[in-house]
Design an enzyme around this catalytic site. Structure first.
Site, mmCIF file in Angstrom:
data_model
loop_
_atom_site.group_PDB
_atom_site.id
_atom_site.type_symbol
_atom_site.label_atom_id
_atom_site.label_comp_id
_atom_site.label_asym_id
_atom_site.label_seq_id
_atom_site.Cartn_x
_atom_site.Cartn_y
_atom_site.Cartn_z
ATOM 1 N N GLU A 283 76.526 33.054 19.074
ATOM 2 C CA GLU A 283 75.858 34.335 18.181
ATOM 3 C C GLU A 283 75.463 35.340 19.131
ATOM 4 O O GLU A 283 75.181 35.414 20.253
ATOM 5 C CB GLU A 283 74.459 33.382 17.911
ATOM 6 C CG GLU A 283 73.346 34.558 17.535
ATOM 7 C CD GLU A 283 73.596 34.981 15.992
ATOM 8 O OE1 GLU A 283 73.557 36.118 15.853
ATOM 9 O OE2 GLU A 283 74.030 34.183 15.311
ATOM 10 N N HIS B 165 69.475 34.410 19.413
ATOM 11 C CA HIS B 165 68.924 35.049 18.165
ATOM 12 C C HIS B 165 67.696 35.204 18.362
ATOM 13 O O HIS B 165 66.841 34.301 18.832
ATOM 14 C CB HIS B 165 69.311 34.389 17.102
ATOM 15 C CG HIS B 165 69.370 35.246 15.730
ATOM 16 N ND1 HIS B 165 68.135 35.371 15.294
ATOM 17 C CD2 HIS B 165 70.288 35.253 14.970
ATOM 18 C CE1 HIS B 165 68.548 36.142 14.201
ATOM 19 N NE2 HIS B 165 69.806 36.308 13.694
ATOM 20 N N ASP C 299 80.602 35.842 17.577
ATOM 21 C CA ASP C 299 80.771 36.162 16.250
ATOM 22 C C ASP C 299 80.830 37.762 16.105
ATOM 23 O O ASP C 299 81.447 38.101 15.090
ATOM 24 C CB ASP C 299 79.755 35.546 15.368
ATOM 25 C CG ASP C 299 78.036 35.504 15.852
ATOM 26 O OD1 ASP C 299 78.133 36.367 16.911
ATOM 27 O OD2 ASP C 299 77.565 35.475 14.979
ATOM 28 N N HIS C 300 79.619 38.194 16.717
ATOM 29 C CA HIS C 300 79.632 39.785 16.821
ATOM 30 C C HIS C 300 78.907 40.297 17.976
ATOM 31 O O HIS C 300 78.452 39.365 18.982
ATOM 32 C CB HIS C 300 78.999 40.367 15.584
ATOM 33 C CG HIS C 300 77.578 39.746 15.273
ATOM 34 N ND1 HIS C 300 76.585 40.480 15.890
ATOM 35 C CD2 HIS C 300 77.235 38.505 14.602
ATOM 36 C CE1 HIS C 300 75.344 39.713 15.522
ATOM 37 N NE2 HIS C 300 75.927 38.508 14.911
ATOM 38 N N THR D 279 76.889 37.645 11.567
ATOM 39 C CA THR D 279 77.506 36.376 11.791
ATOM 40 C C THR D 279 78.417 35.915 10.528
ATOM 41 O O THR D 279 79.597 35.446 10.977
ATOM 42 C CB THR D 279 76.236 35.154 11.771
ATOM 43 O OG1 THR D 279 75.517 35.470 12.928
ATOM 44 C CG2 THR D 279 76.806 33.851 12.025
#
Length: 692
Positions: free
Chosen positions: A330, A488, A541-542, A370
Site C-alpha cells: 500500500e 494507510h 500499488d501506487h 490501490t
C-alpha cells in the site's frame, strides 16, 4: 391541512422547476449546441425535462421530508426529553474524551466532524428542552437554515451544470465525480478561470432572496405541527412518490434519440452524476482524441511478436512450476527507500532485499489508487478513462495473471487483511477465479491489532504462512497475491514493533511497520520447505502522493519493484523505463511459461520490448516514451512535455527525476502512439475482447 403542510415542498419545487427550465433554454442557445431543433423537438425536450425534474426533486426532498416528520413537541416531555438529552451528552463526551473512539479509527477530520455534529445537536436539543418559551424561535431559525441550504444547493447545481456544459457539452458524467475527488485542483482551477467573487456573491444574494421569500410564505406551518395520523399520511404519500421516482428515472435515462444534444438537454444532471458515480466509466470514444480504429490497433500491436491481441508466448527453455508470491504494498513511493535517496532508514529490510533481487529501478505505477495498482498487476493493461475495471460492472471472466497460473495447475488466492468487499475487490477477484482470504477468515486469536482498514500486516503475514503451508501440502504449486494495508491512514499498528509509537499516526511509522512485517514474513518463510522453490514479487500499488506542478508529475508515479528468489533470480538492476503492467509478464517469462496471452504489458527481457510507461488519473491519460510525456484528456485535449532529467547525487540508475517542459509543437508520432494505446485498450474492453 395536507395542502398546508406541503407548502414548503411546493414553493421549493416550483423554484427548482423554473430554474431548471431556464438552464435548458440557455443550453438550447449555447454556442456549443450545434444541433438544430424543430418546434416539436423543443416541446418534447422541455416536456421530458420537466418530468425528469419533478421526479428528481421528489428524491432530493427526502431529507426535507424527514426533517418535517421528526419535528415534534412530545419528545421534549418528561422523561423522554431528559433521556434523549443524556444520551446525546454521553455520546459527545465519548467522542471528546475517549482516545481510541470509533471515529478516530477513520483518521483525518472524521472525529472533528462527528464532534461538531453531535455537539450542535446536543446544544440545540438542550436549548429546546430547557427553554420551551424559545422553542418556536429556535425552530424557525433551524427551518430558515434548512431552507437556505436547499435553495443554495439548487442554485449552485444550476450554475455548476452551466459551467460543466460550457466546458464539455454534456450534463454531469464521471469527470464531475472526478472533480469531487480532486477537490484542491478543481478549486484552484475555478479560482484561476472564473470571476469567483462576483459569481459567488450573486449565488448568495439569489439564495438569500429566495430563502426569505419561501420562509415568509411557509413559516406559519411550524406553529401547529402535524399529529401522528397526519405524519403517517405524509409519510405514505412520500414513500409512494419516491417509489415511482426510483422506477421511472432509470427508464427515462435509457431513452435515447439520434440527437445527442437533445438527450443531454432534456436529462437531469443529478441522476447522471449518480449513474457516473456508481458505474465508474468515462466513454473514451465520446471525450478523447481518436484516429482510425484499425490504424490505432495496428500501431499498438506492432510492439508484440506476433503483432496480435491474442498471441502465443513460447519459451525456449522448460517451464518451471515454482510458487509465486506477489506482494503489492500500500502507498509505497520509491522515495521511501534508501536506494532512491531517503535518509530516514525507514525501510531497512526492503533496502537490503533489493540488493539480493532483480530490481526494476525505473518503473512507474499506472495510477494513484490501490485498485489501479491491482488492475495493472492482475490484468496487465494500460489504465482507462474513469474508474478502474475492478470497480466496474463488467469486471469478470477477464484474462488475468491468476488465469494463467490456474491453467498451469496452481492454487490461486488473493490475500487481504481487510474486508475484501471494499473497493469491489471481492467481486472482481472471485469473479476471475481467485479464492479469497480476508478478514472474514481470521479467528479472534489470530488478530493482535486491527484498525478500520484491516488486521495488522504482521497478522496477515502469519496467516499467509499458514495458507501457503497448507497449499504446499496439497502437492500443487501456488500463486498468492497479498495486498498489504498498514501503510494507510490512520497509520496505526501494534506497539513495541518499531521505534515509532503505534499511535503516532505518521506516514513514516506506517512505512517502517510495513517493512517490519515484511521482514517477519520472510523470516518465517525461510523456515518452510517451499521457500527455495518460490519466487517473491514485491511492488507498490501506487505512490503515497500524486500531487505536483503538472497534471501527471512523473516523479510522483515512480514506485519500487523487485523479484527475489534465492538461487534462481540473479541480483541485478534493470534500468530501462517500464510500466507496472510489464511486471507479471516478465515474471511469467522468468518461469518460461508457454501460454496464449492477451496481456498488454511486455516481458522486459524479450528483444521486442519497447521501453515506455503509462500513468494516469481518472481522466488524464499519460504515455511516456523517448523522454516525452504525452497526455490526452477529455474534450480531445492533447498536451506533450519534454522530460529533462535533473542532476542529483544518487547512482545513475536511481537518479531519474524530471522537469516537465511543455511543448508548443508536440511530436505527432508520439501523440498517435498515446492515442493508439488508450483507444485500442478502451475498444477491446468495450467489446469484451480482453476476456478469457
Amino acid at each position: 391541512m395536507f395542502t398546508q403542510k406541503i407548502k414548503p415542498f411546493l414553493y421549493l419545487g416550483v423554484f427548482y422547476l423554473i430554474l431548471s427550465l431556464i438552464v435548458r433554454v440557455v443550453f438550447f442557445f449555447h454556442p456549443i449546441t450545434t444541433a438544430n431543433f424543430s418546434f416539436l423537438e423543443i416541446l418534447k425536450v422541455l416536456s421530458v425535462g420537466l418530468v425528469n425534474d419533478i421526479f428528481v426533486f421528489i428524491l432530493a426532498s427526502s431529507i426535507l421530508a424527514l426533517y418535517f416528520l421528526l419535528l415534534s413537541n412530545s419528545k421534549y416531555n418528561k422523561p423522554y426529553g431528559y433521556i434523549i438529552f443524556g444520551v446525546l451528552l454521553l455520546l459527545f463526551l465519548y467522542i471528546l474524551a475517549v482516545p481510541n473512539n470509533i471515529f478516530k479509527q477513520y483518521g483525518g477530520s472524521v472525529t472533528r466532524i462527528a464532534l461538531i455534529f453531535v455537539g450542535l445537536k446536543t446544544l440545540l436539543f438542550g436549548l429546546m428542552l430547557f427553554l420551551p418559551s424559545k422553542r418556536i424561535k429556535i425552530r424557525n431559525v433551524l427551518y430558515f437554515i434548512t431552507l437556505s441550504l436547499y435553495v443554495l444547493l439548487i442554485v449552485f447545481n444550476a450554475v455548476s451544470e452551466y459551467f460543466f456544459y460550457n466546458e464539455f457539452g454534456v450534463r454531469y458524467n464521471f469527470i464531475a465525480v472526478d472533480y469531487l475527488i480532486y477537490t484542491n485542483e478543481v478549486i484552484g482551477n475555478i479560482m484561476e478561470s472564473y470571476p469567483v467573487l462576483p459569481l459567488f456573491s450573486a449565488i448568495l444574494i439569489v439564495t438569500l432572496a429566495i430563502t426569505i421569500f419561501i420562509y415568509k410564505k411557509t413559516k406559519n406551518e411550524l406553529l401547529e405541527l402535524p399529529n401522528f395520523k397526519q405524519k403517517l399520511t405524509l409519510l405514505g404519500t412520500f414513500v409512494v412518490l419516491v417509489g415511482i421516482s426510483l422506477l421511472i428515472l432509470p427508464m427515462m435515462m435509457k431513452m435515447k434519440s439520434p440527437n445527442v444534444f437533445a438527450d443531454e438537454i432534456e436529462s437531469n444532471g443529478l441522476p447522471k452524476f449518480y449513474w457516473a458515480f456508481t458505474h465508474n466509466e468515462l466513454d473514451y470514444f465520446q471525450f478523447y482524441s481518436q484516429i482510425d480504429e484499425k490504424q490505432a490497433q495496428k500501431n499498438f500491436l506492432n510492439q508484440y511478436s506476433p503483432p496480435a491481441l491474442a498471441r502465443n508466448v513460447v519459451a525456449d527453455q522448460p517451464e518451471m512450476k515454482k510458487n509465486v508470491v506477489l506482494i503489492s504494498i500500500e502507498s509505497l513511493s520509491a522515495d521511501f527507500m534508501e536506494h532512491y535517496g531517503n535518509t530516514q532508514k525507514i525501510m531497512p529490510f526492503l533496502d537490503s532485499l533489493a540488493d539480493k533481487s532483480l530490481m526494476f529501478t525505473n518503473l512507474y505505477a499506472t495510477g494513484n489508487r490501490t485498485v489501479r495498482g491491482l488492475e495493472a498487476l492482475t490484468l496487465c493493461i494500460p489504465p482507462t478513462a474513469g474508474e478502474s475495471i475492478i470497480k466496474r460492472d463488467n469486471n469478470k471472466n477477464k484474462f488475468t495473471t491468476g488465469s494463467v497460473f490456474k491453467s498451469k495447475g496452481y492454487d490461486v488466492k488473493f490475500l487481504y487483511g481487510g474486508y475484501s468487499y471494499f473497493d469491489n475487490m471481492q467481486d472482481f477477484y472471485a469473479g476471475n477465479g481467485y479464492d479469497i482470504v480476508d478478514r472474514n477468515n481470521f479467528k479472534p486469536e489470530e488478530i493482535s491489532f486491527a484498525n478500520v482498514w484491516g488486521v495488522a500486516d504482521e497478522d496477515m503475514a502469519k496467516k499467509a504462512i499458514k495458507i501457503m503451508n497448507a497449499e504446499a501440502k496439497s502437492g500443487k504449486p501456488f500463486f498468492n497475491h497479498w495486498m498489504t494495508v498498514s501503510n494507510h491512514r490512520p497509520f496505526t499498528y501494534p506497539e513495541g514493533r518499531i521505534d515509532i509509537p503505534g499511535d503516532a499516526k505518521s506516514r513514516e511509522g506506517g512505512v517502517k511497520y510495513t517493512d517490519y512485517s515484511l521482514k517477519m514474513f520472510f523470516e518465517m518463510a525461510k523456515k518452510q520447505d517451499w521457500y527455495k522453490n518460490t519466487v517473491f514479487v514485491i511492488i507498490a500499488d501506487h505512490c503515497a502522493s500524486s500531487a505536483g506542478d503538472t497534471e501527471l508529475p512523473m516523479d510522483k508515479y515512480r514506485i519500487p519493484a523487485m523479484v527475489f528468489s534465492e538461487g534462481f533470480v540473479q541480483p541485478q538492476k534493470f534500468n530501462k523505463l517500464m510500466s507496472q503492467i510489464d511486471v507479471m509478464p516478465t515474471v511469467l517469462g522468468l518461469l518460461n511459461f508457454n501460454y496464449r496471452s492477451k496481456f498488454l504489458g511486455q516481458d522486459v527481457f524479450k528483444k521486442e520490448f519497447q521501453s515506455k510507461a503509462y500513468i494516469a488519473t481518472y481522466q488524464d491519460l499519460g504515455f511516456v516514451k523517448d523522454n516525452y510525456l504525452t497526455i490526452i484528456s477529455p474534450v480531445k485535449k492533447v498536451k506533450q512535455y519534454s522530460l529533462q532529467q535533473k542532476s542529483g547525487n544518487l547512482a545513475p540508475e536511481f537518479n531519474i527525476y524530471y522537469d516537465e517542459i511543455i511543448l508548443k509543437d508536440p511530436n505527432q508520432k508520439l501523440v498517435n502512439d498515446a492515442i493508439s494505446a488508450y483507444q485500442s485498450t478502451s475498444f477491446w474492453l468495450k467489446h469484451n475482447q480482453l476476456n478469457r
